[in-house]
Design a protein around this motif. Sequence first.
Motif, PDB file in Angstrom:
ATOM      1  N   ILE A 294       0.850  -1.189   0.000  1.00 40.43           N
ATOM      2  CA  ILE A 294       0.000   0.000   0.000  1.00 40.43           C
ATOM      3  C   ILE A 294       0.884   1.238   0.000  1.00 40.43           C
ATOM      4  N   ALA A 295       0.563   2.177  -0.892  1.00 45.60           N
ATOM      5  CA  ALA A 295       1.358   3.404  -0.975  1.00 45.60           C
ATOM      6  C   ALA A 295       1.237   4.185   0.326  1.00 45.60           C
ATOM      7  N   MET A 296       2.391   4.523   0.903  1.00 47.80           N
ATOM      8  CA  MET A 296       2.437   5.265   2.171  1.00 47.80           C
ATOM      9  C   MET A 296       3.732   6.048   2.187  1.00 47.80           C
ATOM     10  N   GLU A 297       3.619   7.363   2.314  1.00 53.14           N
ATOM     11  CA  GLU A 297       4.772   8.222   2.095  1.00 53.14           C
ATOM     12  C   GLU A 297       5.941   7.902   3.023  1.00 53.14           C
ATOM     13  N   ASN A 298       5.625   7.685   4.297  1.00 49.82           N
ATOM     14  CA  ASN A 298       6.685   7.430   5.276  1.00 49.82           C
ATOM     15  C   ASN A 298       6.356   6.191   6.101  1.00 49.82           C
ATOM     16  N   SER A 299       7.375   5.661   6.721  1.00 53.57           N
ATOM     17  CA  SER A 299       7.169   4.495   7.586  1.00 53.57           C
ATOM     18  C   SER A 299       6.323   4.866   8.800  1.00 53.57           C
ATOM     19  N   PRO A 300       5.369   4.019   9.160  1.00 50.65           N
ATOM     20  CA  PRO A 300       4.563   4.301  10.350  1.00 50.65           C
ATOM     21  C   PRO A 300       5.189   3.762  11.631  1.00 50.65           C
ATOM     22  N   TYR A 301       6.290   3.054  11.516  1.00 48.04           N
ATOM     23  CA  TYR A 301       6.844   2.361  12.674  1.00 48.04           C
ATOM     24  C   TYR A 301       7.769   3.257  13.478  1.00 48.04           C
ATOM     25  N   VAL A 302       7.566   3.260  14.772  1.00 38.67           N
ATOM     26  CA  VAL A 302       8.370   4.072  15.677  1.00 38.67           C
ATOM     27  C   VAL A 302       9.543   3.230  16.163  1.00 38.67           C
ATOM     28  N   GLY A 303      10.745   3.703  15.854  1.00 37.39           N
ATOM     29  CA  GLY A 303      11.927   3.004  16.332  1.00 37.39           C
ATOM     30  C   GLY A 303      12.204   1.699  15.624  1.00 37.39           C
ATOM     31  N   LEU A 304      11.611   1.491  14.465  1.00 35.20           N
ATOM     32  CA  LEU A 304      11.830   0.248  13.734  1.00 35.20           C
ATOM     33  C   LEU A 304      12.202   0.585  12.297  1.00 35.20           C
ATOM     34  N   VAL A 305      13.367   0.147  11.888  1.00 36.10           N
ATOM     35  CA  VAL A 305      13.797   0.321  10.503  1.00 36.10           C
ATOM     36  C   VAL A 305      13.903  -1.068   9.900  1.00 36.10           C
ATOM     37  N   ASP A 306      12.920  -1.435   9.117  1.00 37.28           N
ATOM     38  CA  ASP A 306      12.857  -2.778   8.565  1.00 37.28           C
ATOM     39  C   ASP A 306      12.320  -2.689   7.136  1.00 37.28           C
ATOM     40  N   PRO A 307      13.197  -2.847   6.144  1.00 39.67           N
ATOM     41  CA  PRO A 307      12.740  -2.695   4.757  1.00 39.67           C
ATOM     42  C   PRO A 307      11.728  -3.749   4.334  1.00 39.67           C
ATOM     43  N   THR A 308      11.574  -4.805   5.122  1.00 39.49           N
ATOM     44  CA  THR A 308      10.548  -5.798   4.771  1.00 39.49           C
ATOM     45  C   THR A 308       9.164  -5.342   5.212  1.00 39.49           C
ATOM     46  N   ARG A 309       9.098  -4.253   5.983  1.00 41.39           N
ATOM     47  CA  ARG A 309       7.794  -3.745   6.422  1.00 41.39           C
ATOM     48  C   ARG A 309       7.425  -2.438   5.740  1.00 41.39           C
ATOM     49  N   TRP A 310       8.426  -1.633   5.405  1.00 37.71           N
ATOM     50  CA  TRP A 310       8.175  -0.401   4.657  1.00 37.71           C
ATOM     51  C   TRP A 310       9.439  -0.069   3.866  1.00 37.71           C
ATOM     52  N   SER A 311       9.261   0.274   2.598  1.00 36.35           N
ATOM     53  CA  SER A 311      10.407   0.717   1.804  1.00 36.35           C
ATOM     54  C   SER A 311       9.902   1.463   0.581  1.00 36.35           C
ATOM     55  N   ASP A 312      10.633   2.488   0.205  1.00 34.45           N
ATOM     56  CA  ASP A 312      10.391   3.226  -1.045  1.00 34.45           C
ATOM     57  C   ASP A 312       8.934   3.665  -1.208  1.00 34.45           C
ATOM     58  N   GLY A 313       8.342   4.089  -0.125  1.00 37.83           N
ATOM     59  CA  GLY A 313       6.981   4.615  -0.219  1.00 37.83           C
ATOM     60  C   GLY A 313       5.895   3.571  -0.235  1.00 37.83           C
ATOM     61  N   TRP A 314       6.228   2.329   0.132  1.00 44.74           N
ATOM     62  CA  TRP A 314       5.212   1.271   0.146  1.00 44.74           C
ATOM     63  C   TRP A 314       5.251   0.527   1.477  1.00 44.74           C
ATOM     64  N   LEU A 315       4.058   0.348   2.029  1.00 45.17           N
ATOM     65  CA  LEU A 315       3.891  -0.463   3.228  1.00 45.17           C
ATOM     66  C   LEU A 315       3.718  -1.915   2.804  1.00 45.17           C
ATOM     67  N   HIS A 316       4.531  -2.795   3.345  1.00 41.70           N
ATOM     68  CA  HIS A 316       4.449  -4.219   3.021  1.00 41.70           C
ATOM     69  C   HIS A 316       3.499  -4.865   4.041  1.00 41.70           C
ATOM     70  N   THR A 317       2.343  -5.258   3.601  1.00 44.32           N
ATOM     71  CA  THR A 317       1.309  -5.675   4.552  1.00 44.32           C
ATOM     72  C   THR A 317       1.534  -7.054   5.143  1.00 44.32           C
ATOM     73  N   LYS A 318       2.339  -7.882   4.470  1.00 38.53           N
ATOM     74  CA  LYS A 318       2.507  -9.294   4.844  1.00 38.53           C
ATOM     75  C   LYS A 318       1.244 -10.105   4.574  1.00 38.53           C
ATOM     76  N   ASP A 319       0.267  -9.476   3.938  1.00 39.76           N
ATOM     77  CA  ASP A 319      -0.953 -10.180   3.557  1.00 39.76           C
ATOM     78  C   ASP A 319      -0.826 -10.644   2.109  1.00 39.76           C
ATOM     79  N   ALA A 320      -1.159 -11.892   1.872  1.00 37.36           N
ATOM     80  CA  ALA A 320      -1.190 -12.400   0.500  1.00 37.36           C
ATOM     81  C   ALA A 320      -2.457 -11.900  -0.173  1.00 37.36           C
TER      82      ALA A 320
END
Length: 462
Positions: A326-352
Amino acid sequence: MAAGIDIPTDPEWVDEVLLAGPGGQVCLVLDAPVDRASLRTLVAERQQALHDAGLRAGGSVALCLPPSLTFITNLLAVWRIGARAALLDHRLTAFEVEQALERLAPQFVVGVEKSSGGALRAFYEVQEKIVVRPGGQPSETSHALVQLSSGSTGPSKSIGRTASDLIAEIERYKAIGEGVPQGGERIVSLASMVHVLGLVGGLLYGLRAGVQLVLPGRMTADAILEAVAAGPEPTTLLGVPFHIELLAAVAAPPRLPQLTGMTTGGELVRAQVHDAFADRYGIRLGNMYGMTELGVIATDLFGAHRPAILPAPGIEIRADDGELHIAMENSPYVGLVDPTRWSDGWLHTKDAGSVEPDTGLVRVRGRRDSQVSIGGLKVDLSEVEHTLAGLPGVEAAVVVYGKAIEAYVVLAAGGQLDGVQAALSERVAAYKRPRAWHAVDQLPRTATGKLVRDQSVLSGAR
């Protein structure tokens, strides 16, 4: 530190967006109606108490309160000061609360001094206490809200949302339009206000749109239906699949002409439960797909596309290698830098899931991490679970993988485990079938009504 949609918002947004409106307009109904003038007065009183305790703009507070007028007024007061509120579910154990406080490091904790309530209460009478937490830190970001993910599918994450982000979600509800309660109507909310559906979809949207938010006295089918019957206004039920199952089990519900529909978030409602609810009440049953990180993402409020859903206005969804992004400008995670959850303006939902190119319809097919390899063959546990849950004689089911595929099954009245096993063998290949079966009385659920798939928790249900 990662930031959410980092747009500073004046704390006056609380007055402008949430508290504005005619003073005599009833906006909340708990044990008694609360009009906007009274709510504004109560919020101002809590704001003064928090200020007297030392809270200032940019500060941080954790709210450890059950659903109550006290919770609502303290939350709005914290925001009106320009501070950050972290919400902790009142059902957490003392150990879990302390762990959360260690992570969040709030300056103040608003907890319970006295409370009246009991089992199955939907709201409480609460006298709060403000405790200064030594070593607490002011907010390092402009987030107005911090929530913890359910942790049902992994370690809990801290998710931050700014006031601008919350306002954007409220406006998204308005833009969805038909099927969303309008001004002068009512929402009987069964969803927790600590979590995004009940908080934004119920409380904040209701305050913004002039919709009465009603909490039933108890979380029982009778009390829920009594809450619906208590007012003449068009009424929508807001809850999770658990609440549909609760209401669908009522053999002969009263006639409720004001009840116009029910909207649920969380997991897709099983077809049998969906049909039973429709037979009982004869109203629309809508589905909503959302995440704590973003709020409402897609809807099917009239069941027109079931099991598919349409992206909410302004939401862009794509399927990338079978995973919904899902397109999302910035990471919503506080204190978490994980490219598998957010990267390049996209939230990785982990939902198939998948997105139909022509219509934009989205199919959510369960958690992506539900896929396991059995002897080199891929097995989607959610597929097995969905098939099992749909069999005659099955009331609910969870399928997990440890050393082998295991099924936890709640049998319906008259259901037999050997009959269920035989029926499943006709529908799924042998390598996909559970090797261990556990017939249990009930399945554990998260605070938001989602089925728990943690094996250590499930083993306790045997």
